[in-house]
Write a protein that holds these residues in place. Structure first.
Motif, short mmCIF file in Angstrom:
data_model
loop_
_atom_site.label_atom_id
_atom_site.label_comp_id
_atom_site.label_asym_id
_atom_site.label_seq_id
_atom_site.Cartn_x
_atom_site.Cartn_y
_atom_site.Cartn_z
N LEU A 89 0.83 -1.20 0.00
CA LEU A 89 0.00 0.00 0.00
C LEU A 89 0.87 1.25 0.00
CD1 LEU A 89 -2.62 1.64 0.27
CD2 LEU A 89 -2.37 1.40 2.76
N LYS A 90 1.85 1.29 0.89
CA LYS A 90 2.66 2.50 0.96
C LYS A 90 3.42 2.71 -0.34
CE LYS A 90 5.40 5.49 3.73
NZ LYS A 90 6.02 5.80 5.03
N ALA A 91 3.94 1.63 -0.93
CA ALA A 91 4.65 1.75 -2.20
C ALA A 91 3.75 2.33 -3.28
CB ALA A 91 5.20 0.39 -2.62
N ASP A 92 2.51 1.85 -3.36
CA ASP A 92 1.58 2.37 -4.36
C ASP A 92 1.29 3.86 -4.14
OD1 ASP A 92 1.36 -0.03 -5.67
OD2 ASP A 92 -0.52 -0.62 -4.70
N VAL A 93 1.06 4.23 -2.89
CA VAL A 93 0.70 5.61 -2.58
C VAL A 93 1.86 6.55 -2.89
CG1 VAL A 93 0.12 7.20 -0.71
CG2 VAL A 93 -1.06 5.00 -0.89
N VAL A 94 3.06 6.21 -2.44
CA VAL A 94 4.18 7.14 -2.65
C VAL A 94 4.64 7.14 -4.10
CG1 VAL A 94 4.90 6.93 -0.24
CG2 VAL A 94 5.99 5.49 -1.98
N SER A 95 4.39 6.05 -4.83
CA SER A 95 4.69 6.06 -6.26
C SER A 95 3.85 7.10 -6.98
CB SER A 95 4.43 4.68 -6.87
OG SER A 95 5.31 3.70 -6.36
N GLU A 96 2.62 7.26 -6.53
CA GLU A 96 1.69 8.21 -7.13
C GLU A 96 1.92 9.63 -6.64
OE1 GLU A 96 -3.04 9.04 -6.47
OE2 GLU A 96 -2.44 6.96 -6.80
N ASP A 97 2.37 9.77 -5.39
CA ASP A 97 2.43 11.09 -4.75
C ASP A 97 3.64 11.15 -3.82
OD1 ASP A 97 1.87 13.59 -3.64
OD2 ASP A 97 0.30 12.82 -2.31
N PHE A 98 4.82 11.36 -4.40
CA PHE A 98 6.05 11.30 -3.61
C PHE A 98 6.13 12.40 -2.57
CE2 PHE A 98 10.80 12.27 -3.52
CZ PHE A 98 11.07 11.31 -2.57
N LYS A 99 5.72 13.63 -2.91
CA LYS A 99 5.92 14.77 -2.01
C LYS A 99 4.67 15.21 -1.28
CE LYS A 99 10.12 16.63 -4.01
NZ LYS A 99 10.85 17.84 -4.48
N GLU A 100 3.73 14.28 -1.12
CA GLU A 100 2.53 14.52 -0.30
C GLU A 100 1.74 15.72 -0.77
OE1 GLU A 100 2.20 13.27 4.15
OE2 GLU A 100 2.62 15.42 4.12
N ALA A 101 1.52 15.79 -2.08
CA ALA A 101 0.69 16.85 -2.65
C ALA A 101 -0.76 16.41 -2.77
CB ALA A 101 1.23 17.26 -4.02
N GLY A 102 -1.03 15.13 -2.56
CA GLY A 102 -2.39 14.63 -2.74
C GLY A 102 -2.64 13.38 -1.94
N ARG A 103 -2.67 12.22 -2.62
CA ARG A 103 -3.13 10.98 -2.00
C ARG A 103 -2.27 10.55 -0.81
NH1 ARG A 103 -2.91 4.83 -4.25
NH2 ARG A 103 -4.37 3.92 -2.75
N ARG A 104 -0.99 10.90 -0.80
CA ARG A 104 -0.12 10.45 0.29
C ARG A 104 -0.60 10.91 1.65
NH1 ARG A 104 6.49 10.07 0.14
NH2 ARG A 104 6.74 9.23 2.23
N GLU A 105 -1.41 11.94 1.68
CA GLU A 105 -1.94 12.42 2.95
C GLU A 105 -2.68 11.34 3.72
OE1 GLU A 105 -3.05 16.93 3.59
OE2 GLU A 105 -4.17 16.12 1.91
N ILE A 106 -3.25 10.35 3.01
CA ILE A 106 -4.04 9.34 3.72
C ILE A 106 -3.17 8.55 4.70
CG2 ILE A 106 -5.66 9.16 1.82
CD1 ILE A 106 -4.47 6.38 1.19
N LEU A 107 -1.85 8.50 4.45
CA LEU A 107 -0.94 7.77 5.34
C LEU A 107 -0.79 8.46 6.70
CD1 LEU A 107 1.83 6.87 2.74
CD2 LEU A 107 -0.03 5.40 3.57
N ASN A 108 -1.32 9.69 6.80
CA ASN A 108 -1.26 10.42 8.07
C ASN A 108 -2.44 10.09 8.99
OD1 ASN A 108 1.14 11.88 7.54
ND2 ASN A 108 -0.01 13.33 6.27
N TYR A 109 -3.22 9.09 8.65
CA TYR A 109 -4.37 8.76 9.48
C TYR A 109 -3.91 8.46 10.91
CZ TYR A 109 -8.81 6.63 10.88
OH TYR A 109 -9.99 6.35 11.52
N GLY A 110 -4.47 9.19 11.86
CA GLY A 110 -4.11 9.02 13.27
C GLY A 110 -2.88 9.79 13.70
N HIS A 111 -2.19 10.43 12.77
CA HIS A 111 -0.91 11.02 13.08
C HIS A 111 -1.00 12.46 13.60
CE1 HIS A 111 0.58 7.47 11.16
NE2 HIS A 111 1.83 7.86 11.23
N THR A 112 -2.08 13.17 13.30
CA THR A 112 -2.16 14.56 13.75
C THR A 112 -2.19 14.61 15.28
OG1 THR A 112 -3.30 15.22 11.73
CG2 THR A 112 -3.45 16.72 13.59
#
Length: 358
Positions: A224-247
């Motif tokens: 999952l993480k590989a797919d997400v960061v492949s699409e959005d390396f610098k957290e301009a879009g979809r990569r934000e979902i990986l921050n679930y619970g992190h705020t």
């Protein structure tokens, strides 16, 4: 070396995450023939294994060791400066490399050191914890902490490879494995329900590093993480979902001066995000209950003291995920359906906190 599973991370600088057992040869292959010198950055508890790795690699490359503090104490500018000093005194050039050998804090630090020495030298990550394998070492986020918060200084920087050798987990304390499983469960909540199904079927077996179910959820999480960061390396879009619970999780870590394990803080943060989504009318009761049952089966915390709210809120407003003074939370509309909740009212934030307060 047994044949590892190769999980590709695509993009401008593609690389593989290798998952398996007995993967020292894969480290050698990842370094390639051009590297003359290698700095292995490791924590004190891995000193013996770091020395053994040095001896295994020494035939093809000159290997130096840099021991850094355990945990988040490693992610300080003074520690990064120590590593830069080692590199400078050993005359490391752009044809040389850095290897992060340890948990998520060490791989974060090693990545930052590699990204900043001579504006970038080769990096190989060898995570030795569940958290490092499924999260910190994959995706190119590197960083150090400041007095104002976690990971506020850093860089996006690709490794040449991530080598997730499951043998490093065999002797790990069980509480360390369970803390890492907060990030595994996170992947289940945001995108891969199979992970939740496997945890619910047998939490003891799925957290046993020798079981096939364990390897399955590790590979699903990395995939999952590989797919997400492949699409959005610098957290301009979809990569934000990986921050679930992190705020909230990062705010708790800061409040606890990083004495809480990252996974424990993120566990509380995910339950908070679920309650926030429920009160915002986005997430049903059953999905919130599933958060509590899954995380509870892993022995992870789900509460935090009520009286700490004001300081947590102030820290969250400084979080790098905020936009100006506007807080942003990754929440769920349903299991595996993440979205952004932007600028929720303070009253809603506090009401959700009351649901997790002890």
């Amino acid at each position: 070396m047994t044949e590892p599973t190769r999980i590709p991370v695509r993009g401008t600088d593609p690389y593989d995450v290798l998952v398996g057992r007995g993967l020292t040869g894969a480290i050698r292959d990842a370094l390639g023939p051009g590297v003359r010198k290698l700095l292995i950055i490791h924590q004190p508890t891995l000193a013996v294994r770091a020395e053994a790795l040095r001896e295994e690699l020494a035939g093809s490359v000159e290997v130096l060791l840099a021991e850094v503090p355990d945990g988040e104490s490693a992610k300080r500018v003074e520690v990064a400066a120590f590593c830069w000093q080692v590199l400078g005194q050993a005359d490391f050039t752009r044809s040389d490399a850095v290897l992060g050998f340890g948990g998520g804090a060490v791989t974060d630090l090693a990545g930052f050191v590699a990204a900043t020495w001579l504006r970038g030298v080769a990096l190989v990550q060898v995570p030795t914890t569940v958290l490092g394998m499924v999260d910190a070492a994959v995706g190119g986020k590197t960083g150090i902490n400041t007095a104002e918060g976690k990971n506020l200084v850093g860089a996006f920087y690709h490794p040449k490879a991530v080598v997730a050798d499951l043998e490093h987990l065999d002797g790990l304390p069980r509480n360390e494995i369970l803390a890492g499983f907060a990030e595994v469960a996170k992947c289940g909540f945001i995108a891969v329900p199979e992970i939740l199904d496997l945890i619910e079927a047998d939490a003891d077996r799925v957290t046993d590093p020798t079981a096939p179910e364990f390897r399955r959820v590790i590979e699903l999480s990395i995939g999952l993480k590989a797919d997400v960061v492949s699409e959005d390396f610098k957290e301009a879009g979809r990569r934000e979902i990986l921050n679930y619970g992190h705020t909230l999780g990062h705010a708790i870590e800061h409040a606890e001066r990083y004495q809480w394990r990252h996974g424990a803080a993120v566990s509380v943060g995910m339950v908070y995000a679920a309650e926030l989504a429920r009160l915002a009318g986005r997430l049903g009761d059953a999905a919130v209950d599933r958060h509590r049952s899954v995380l509870g089966s892993l022995g992870l915390p789900m509460e935090y003291p009520l009286g700490r709210w004001n300081s947590l809120l102030a820290t969250m407003r400084r979080d790098k995920k905020a936009r100006g003074s506007m807080l942003r939370f990754i929440v769920l509309d349903a299991i595996a359906k993440p979205t952004v909740l932007q600028g929720p009212e303070d009253a809603l934030l506090f009401a959700a906190y009351q649901e997790i307060a002890s």
